[in-house]
Enzyme design. Structure first.
Site, short mmCIF file in Angstrom:
data_model
loop_
_atom_site.label_atom_id
_atom_site.label_comp_id
_atom_site.label_asym_id
_atom_site.label_seq_id
_atom_site.Cartn_x
_atom_site.Cartn_y
_atom_site.Cartn_z
N SER A 61 1.03 -1.25 -0.09
CA SER A 61 0.14 0.09 -0.04
C SER A 61 0.83 1.37 -0.03
CB SER A 61 -0.86 -0.13 1.34
OG SER A 61 -0.26 0.11 2.43
N MET A 69 10.44 -6.58 4.46
CA MET A 69 10.43 -7.18 5.67
C MET A 69 11.64 -8.00 5.75
SD MET A 69 7.91 -5.92 7.06
CE MET A 69 7.69 -6.77 8.79
N ARG A 70 12.87 -7.86 4.98
CA ARG A 70 13.91 -8.45 5.25
C ARG A 70 14.97 -7.43 5.91
NH1 ARG A 70 13.81 -13.58 5.36
NH2 ARG A 70 16.19 -13.89 4.68
N HIS A 130 8.87 3.54 8.55
CA HIS A 130 8.64 2.55 9.78
C HIS A 130 7.52 3.00 10.74
CE1 HIS A 130 10.08 0.16 13.07
NE2 HIS A 130 9.64 0.96 14.04
N THR A 182 20.33 3.17 7.35
CA THR A 182 21.67 3.10 7.68
C THR A 182 21.91 1.74 8.20
OG1 THR A 182 21.35 3.80 10.09
CG2 THR A 182 21.96 5.38 8.41
N LEU A 198 19.69 -0.91 12.33
CA LEU A 198 18.14 -0.96 11.95
C LEU A 198 17.30 0.16 12.67
CD1 LEU A 198 16.24 -2.94 10.81
CD2 LEU A 198 15.85 -3.87 13.13
N GLN A 218 -1.51 7.58 7.40
CA GLN A 218 -0.33 8.63 7.30
C GLN A 218 0.73 8.17 6.79
OE1 GLN A 218 -1.31 11.77 8.91
NE2 GLN A 218 -3.23 10.82 8.95
#
Ligand code: GRF
Length: 193
Positions: A12, A93-94, A112, A144, A147, A176
């Site tokens: 999305s 998702m890796r 995020h 960077t 994580l 958002q």
């Protein structure tokens, strides 16, 4: 300026960026376009959307590789075929190795679903609710080696409402995300990367 978007699922956020590129005429105004969508999952729903939009949609299935490096070598090959000005992780998702991050650092973004530096990692909405936060949100940041810790480009805040379920908060934050990711990329296009 080619934008390559990496997804793992519904995509999305990718779709929001594609729509912004179309609506905002990024091609005409900034010579920018979403050149490809690359997924590590063959079943990612976002691939169909990309194809419908006439965007190259490719799979580099991490399950087909023994270890992170061989997978990333194929991922890099798929990405670099499109000579990216920007690589945008969108629901990807890796975990990426420092080698991958180093290759694209400075032109590698992620979104995020928390107000970083709060709640890096997974299950951000559940953790915000359990912590009794009054507010939650999303962050677009440079990726960077550490994580979920790179320089922040955009953030958005949403209220955490009494009785909020994880799903209700996730949906409020996702709305958002779809605003701030395109905005962050547009700012880079206007201001130069
Ligand atoms: C969502 O949880 C979103 O908050 C995070 O990745 C997940 C999937 O997003 N960024 P998308 O719909 O695949 O863009």
């Amino acid at each position: 300026k080619n934008i390559v978007i990496l997804i793992s699922g519904g995509g999305s956020n990718m779709a929001a960026i594609v729509r912004a590129a179309q609506r905002g005429e990024w091609a005409h105004r900034h010579d920018a376009q979403v050149a490809a969508v690359v997924s590590n999952r063959p079943d990612a729903g976002g691939l169909a959307f990309a194809r419908e939009q006439g965007i190259a949609a490719e799979v580099v299935d991490h399950k087909q590789f023994e270890g992170r490096e061989p997978f990333e070598a194929q991922l890099v090959a798929a990405i670099d075929r499109h000579q990216p000005w920007l690589v945008a992780l969108a629901g990807f998702m890796r975990i990426l190795t420092p080698g991958f991050v180093g290759r694209y650092q400075g032109r590698l973004l992620n979104i995020h679903p928390s107000l970083l530096p709060a709640f890096p990692g997974l299950h951000t909405h559940r953790r915000a609710i359990e912590a009794g936060c009054r507010f939650a949100g999303a962050t677009v940041h440079q990726v960077t080696a550490e994580l979920d810790h790179g320089p922040i480009l955009e953030q958005a805040v949403v209220p955490v409402l009494p009785g909020d379920t994880e799903a209700a908060l996730a949906a409020r934050v996702l709305t958002q995300e779809h605003r701030i990711y395109p905005r962050a990329i547009e700012a880079l296009l206007r201001g130069g990367l």
